[in-house]
Motif scaffolding. Structure first.
Motif, mmCIF file in Angstrom:
data_model
loop_
_atom_site.group_PDB
_atom_site.id
_atom_site.type_symbol
_atom_site.label_atom_id
_atom_site.label_comp_id
_atom_site.label_asym_id
_atom_site.label_seq_id
_atom_site.Cartn_x
_atom_site.Cartn_y
_atom_site.Cartn_z
ATOM 1 N N ALA A 294 0.824 -1.209 0.000
ATOM 2 C CA ALA A 294 0.000 0.000 0.000
ATOM 3 C C ALA A 294 0.856 1.257 0.000
ATOM 4 N N GLY A 295 2.019 1.217 0.631
ATOM 5 C CA GLY A 295 2.900 2.387 0.663
ATOM 6 C C GLY A 295 3.407 2.780 -0.707
ATOM 7 N N MET A 296 3.420 1.828 -1.639
ATOM 8 C CA MET A 296 3.889 2.123 -2.988
ATOM 9 C C MET A 296 2.941 3.067 -3.718
ATOM 10 N N LEU A 297 1.700 3.173 -3.231
ATOM 11 C CA LEU A 297 0.734 4.079 -3.856
ATOM 12 C C LEU A 297 1.122 5.538 -3.691
ATOM 13 N N PHE A 298 1.646 5.909 -2.516
ATOM 14 C CA PHE A 298 1.755 7.333 -2.180
ATOM 15 C C PHE A 298 3.130 7.768 -1.695
ATOM 16 N N LEU A 299 4.116 6.879 -1.757
ATOM 17 C CA LEU A 299 5.466 7.228 -1.290
ATOM 18 C C LEU A 299 6.434 7.240 -2.466
ATOM 19 N N PRO A 300 6.779 8.423 -2.994
ATOM 20 C CA PRO A 300 7.757 8.502 -4.083
ATOM 21 C C PRO A 300 9.136 8.033 -3.633
ATOM 22 N N ARG A 301 10.037 7.913 -4.572
ATOM 23 C CA ARG A 301 11.376 7.382 -4.305
ATOM 24 C C ARG A 301 12.065 8.173 -3.195
ATOM 25 N N MET A 302 12.967 7.502 -2.502
ATOM 26 C CA MET A 302 13.691 8.110 -1.392
ATOM 27 C C MET A 302 14.918 8.871 -1.876
ATOM 28 N N ASP A 303 15.160 10.026 -1.258
ATOM 29 C CA ASP A 303 16.405 10.746 -1.454
ATOM 30 C C ASP A 303 17.458 10.207 -0.482
ATOM 31 N N ASP A 304 18.693 10.704 -0.606
ATOM 32 C CA ASP A 304 19.784 10.178 0.208
ATOM 33 C C ASP A 304 19.578 10.390 1.710
ATOM 34 N N ASN A 305 18.821 11.413 2.089
ATOM 35 C CA ASN A 305 18.631 11.708 3.509
ATOM 36 C C ASN A 305 17.267 11.258 4.013
ATOM 37 N N GLU A 306 16.672 10.258 3.339
ATOM 38 C CA GLU A 306 15.329 9.817 3.698
ATOM 39 C C GLU A 306 15.274 8.310 3.958
ATOM 40 N N ALA A 307 14.309 7.935 4.778
ATOM 41 C CA ALA A 307 13.993 6.523 5.015
ATOM 42 C C ALA A 307 12.481 6.431 5.168
ATOM 43 N N ILE A 308 11.952 5.226 5.053
ATOM 44 C CA ILE A 308 10.518 5.001 5.209
ATOM 45 C C ILE A 308 10.323 3.939 6.280
ATOM 46 N N GLU A 309 9.560 4.280 7.304
ATOM 47 C CA GLU A 309 9.292 3.335 8.390
ATOM 48 C C GLU A 309 7.820 2.953 8.378
ATOM 49 N N ILE A 310 7.558 1.642 8.416
ATOM 50 C CA ILE A 310 6.202 1.114 8.363
ATOM 51 C C ILE A 310 5.977 0.276 9.618
ATOM 52 N N VAL A 311 4.933 0.622 10.362
ATOM 53 C CA VAL A 311 4.653 -0.045 11.629
ATOM 54 C C VAL A 311 3.284 -0.706 11.557
ATOM 55 N N GLY A 312 3.235 -1.982 11.888
ATOM 56 C CA GLY A 312 1.956 -2.658 12.031
ATOM 57 C C GLY A 312 1.568 -3.614 10.931
ATOM 58 N N ALA A 313 2.397 -3.762 9.878
ATOM 59 C CA ALA A 313 2.029 -4.652 8.777
ATOM 60 C C ALA A 313 1.972 -6.099 9.266
ATOM 61 N N GLU A 314 0.864 -6.749 8.994
ATOM 62 C CA GLU A 314 0.668 -8.127 9.425
ATOM 63 C C GLU A 314 1.323 -9.096 8.445
ATOM 64 N N ARG A 315 1.910 -10.149 8.984
ATOM 65 C CA ARG A 315 2.464 -11.199 8.134
ATOM 66 C C ARG A 315 1.409 -12.278 7.919
ATOM 67 N N PHE A 316 1.246 -12.723 6.673
ATOM 68 C CA PHE A 316 0.209 -13.694 6.334
ATOM 69 C C PHE A 316 0.763 -15.019 5.825
ATOM 70 N N SER A 317 2.006 -15.060 5.339
ATOM 71 C CA SER A 317 2.499 -16.258 4.653
ATOM 72 C C SER A 317 3.822 -16.757 5.220
ATOM 73 N N CYS A 318 4.010 -18.066 5.151
ATOM 74 C CA CYS A 318 5.311 -18.693 5.368
ATOM 75 C C CYS A 318 5.966 -18.900 4.002
ATOM 76 N N TYR A 319 7.269 -19.061 4.010
ATOM 77 C CA TYR A 319 7.970 -19.300 2.750
ATOM 78 C C TYR A 319 9.248 -20.067 3.003
ATOM 79 N N THR A 320 9.792 -20.591 1.937
ATOM 80 C CA THR A 320 11.124 -21.185 1.956
ATOM 81 C C THR A 320 11.906 -20.596 0.790
#
Length: 557
Positions: A294-320
């Protein structure tokens, strides 16, 4: 509604229209969604091929451009050939109608979102909006609204003509399905199966939590539109003690047992190749935690002095597996506790490393870029939020919480006069008192002894396809975590041979009570020697010559 700045910023990137203070689907889209919501007997959508025809018809009614040409074959290939007949029938009888019903609710879900957005955190905007470059801010989205946004992606209903101009990543699923058809692989099918599983879980029980998406910016002065950040002198003079360092030869960042900040080895475009052919660390995380998309909808690319923090995303799948060996491995039940904002206590920070730096790795300006990027990502919280009072609606009552809980980390948006220099001019202003930065902003008021499990869980950031040096990247992240007063760093080596002595080296450094400045200066000295070909040793062997001798002795003849 028409006067809301946040809504007006995101509306060009949504498929809805606004009229008389309400949001609507165009009539022909409503007609198509209603038909699909009643099942294949009404809509005749009973195969991947017919589903794509319905998608194309809705996009034409929205006057949107045509999509990836092979996407039609991809939807047909998945639903009509790859999955068995029973599973396909379930999707068209149950899941597609449920997603259509969800999309019919999308306008009202958004309206409720904007009605509540001004009441989540007093004085702070939290509504869905374009969080543009150099605009620090946070967006809170309910998991139900995120489900509707991802349903839009599945039906390819987002406009995409104007996204490139704003440096936004792709958001529709057409490239994901096109890639499945153009060059089939089990890993690509598994990516889609993770998303299918998410939708199946969502339709069986709508989640009730919240996810926040925050664009973090290093607090900085702006001079002629060039961003500022801590300079080499700041790092050289830092007297901050190095934090504890835990080395894990096995295991995965997302399985870490603490409440540590989990690092996403990101592309500067959030999500990287998640919605195309990518299948490494970031893309896998976006598949097992699809709400990140969902963040890909409204968060343009990051500049060198930027980061994106996402809190609360639920995990739904296992993988190998990993990359070409990645496989969906069934359901994952996420039992993480929730914070007062109803966010799961999963904190993910996206930081992008330099791509293919080769020998540029060892230049001061590149070392600075990487350490300041990590610093931005690892920042705990700003002092302006330390004692902020927050009103949270909990049923019919409002509870007031003292703002000492760092789980609701929000970086302050105002700029502060800081000592630092533009990244492209790091040799200037050496005389400035660098440590004022750390005392005046970055960690003032943060007491890590109260948050002993609030470290950083990371690994070989930028060392895969980006070609980074594992020893330097491990050191850089350690320095940044220490400078932000994180209590520890949990480092997952993924069996990389260059890091076989990581535990020994970090223990030796800690036993000698080095500061951030001490280790930074040693890394600068080593990097200069590598740059001028005065040594070809790895950093750890250069730092502890006995390691080079030991490693040589144990090598097979």
């Amino acid at each position: 509604m028409e006067n809301r700045e946040d809504l007006n910023s995101i509306l060009p990137y949504l498929p809805l229209v606004i009229r008389s203070s309400s949001l609507y689907w165009p009539p022909r889209v409503v007609e198509a969604l209603k038909a699909m919501s009643e099942g294949p007997s009404h809509s005749r959508v009973d195969s991947g091929e017919v589903l794509w025809q319905a998608i194309s018809d809705m996009r034409r009614s929205l006057s949107f451009s045509t999509l990836e040409p092979s996407a039609s074959h991809g939807y047909a290939f998945l639903f009509d050939e790859l999955i068995d007949e029973k599973e396909s029938k379930r999707w068209f009888d149950e899941i597609v109608p449920a997603l259509a019903r969800l999309l019919l609710q999308f306008p009202s879900l958004l309206e409720v979102h904007f009605q509540n957005a001004d009441n989540i955190v007093r004085g702070i905007k939290t509504g869905l909006r374009l969080l543009d470059s150099q605009q620090a801010g946070i967006v809170f989205l309910s998991q139900e609204l995120i489900g509707a946004l991802l349903a839009c992606s599945f039906f390819c209903l987002f406009p995409d003509d104007n996204r490139g101009a704003k440096h936004l990543p792709v958001i529709n699923f057409d490239h994901l399905f096109a890639s499945l058809y153009e060059r089939y692989s089990e890993s690509q099918e598994s990516k889609i199966r993770c998303i299918m599983h998410y939708f199946e879980r969502f339709c069986s029980c709508v989640p009730i939590g919240t996810v926040s998406f925050e664009r973090k910016i290093l607090p900085a002065e702006y001079h002629n539109f060039s961003t500022a950040a801590p300079d080499a002198d700041f790092w050289s003079k830092s007297d901050v003690s190095l934090c504890a360092f835990k080395v894990h030869s096995f295991g995965l960042i997302e399985d870490q047992p603490d409440n540590a900040l989990e690092v996403d080895f990101a592309n500067k475009y959030l999500g990287g190749g998640s919605l195309s052919r990518g299948c490494v660390q970031e893309e896998i995380r976006f598949m097992i935690n699809p709400e990140l998309i969902a963040g890909m909808l409204f968060l343009p690319r990051m500049d060198d002095n930027e980061a994106i923090e996402i809190v609360g995303a639920e995990r739904f799948s296992c993988y190998t597996g990993y990359a070409s060996s990645f496989r969906f491995a069934g359901e994952y039940i996420d039992n993480k506790a929730m914070d007062p904002f109803k966010r799961r206590r999963t904190r993910i920070v996206a930081i992008d490393a330099l791509c293919a730096p080769k020998m540029r790795h060892f230049k001061d300006i590149c070392l600075l870029r990487e350490i300041n990027k990590a610093l931005c990502g690892f920042l705990n919280c700003s002092k302006s939020w330390q004692h902020q009072n927050i009103l949270i609606d909990e049923g019919d009552k409002e509870i007031q919480l003292a703002r000492n809980d760092r789980d609701s980390v929000l970086l302050r948006t105002e700029t502060t006069a800081l000592h630092g220099t533009p990244l492209n001019d790091v040799e200037m202003n050496r005389e400035k008192p660098a440590n004022n930065l750390i005392r005046d902003f970055y960690v003032e008021g943060v007491h890590c002894e109260d948050n002993k499990d609030d470290g950083v869980a990371t690994g070989n950031w930028g060392c895969g396809v980006f070609g980074g040096d594992p020893e330097l990247k491990a050191t850089i992240q350690w320095l940044a975590a220490s400078q932000t007063r994180r209590p520890f760093i949990s480092y997952y080596t993924f069996g990389v041979e260059a890091l076989q002595n990581l535990d020994q080296v970090t223990k030796w450094i800690l036993s000698h009570k080095w500061t951030v400045g001490d280790l930074w200066n040693m890394m600068l000295e080593y990097s200069a020697q590598r740059l001028y070909k005065q040594t070809n040793l790895g950093f750890f062997s250069w730092l502890l010559p006995s390691l080079a001798t030991t490693n040589k002795a144990i090598q097979p003849p």
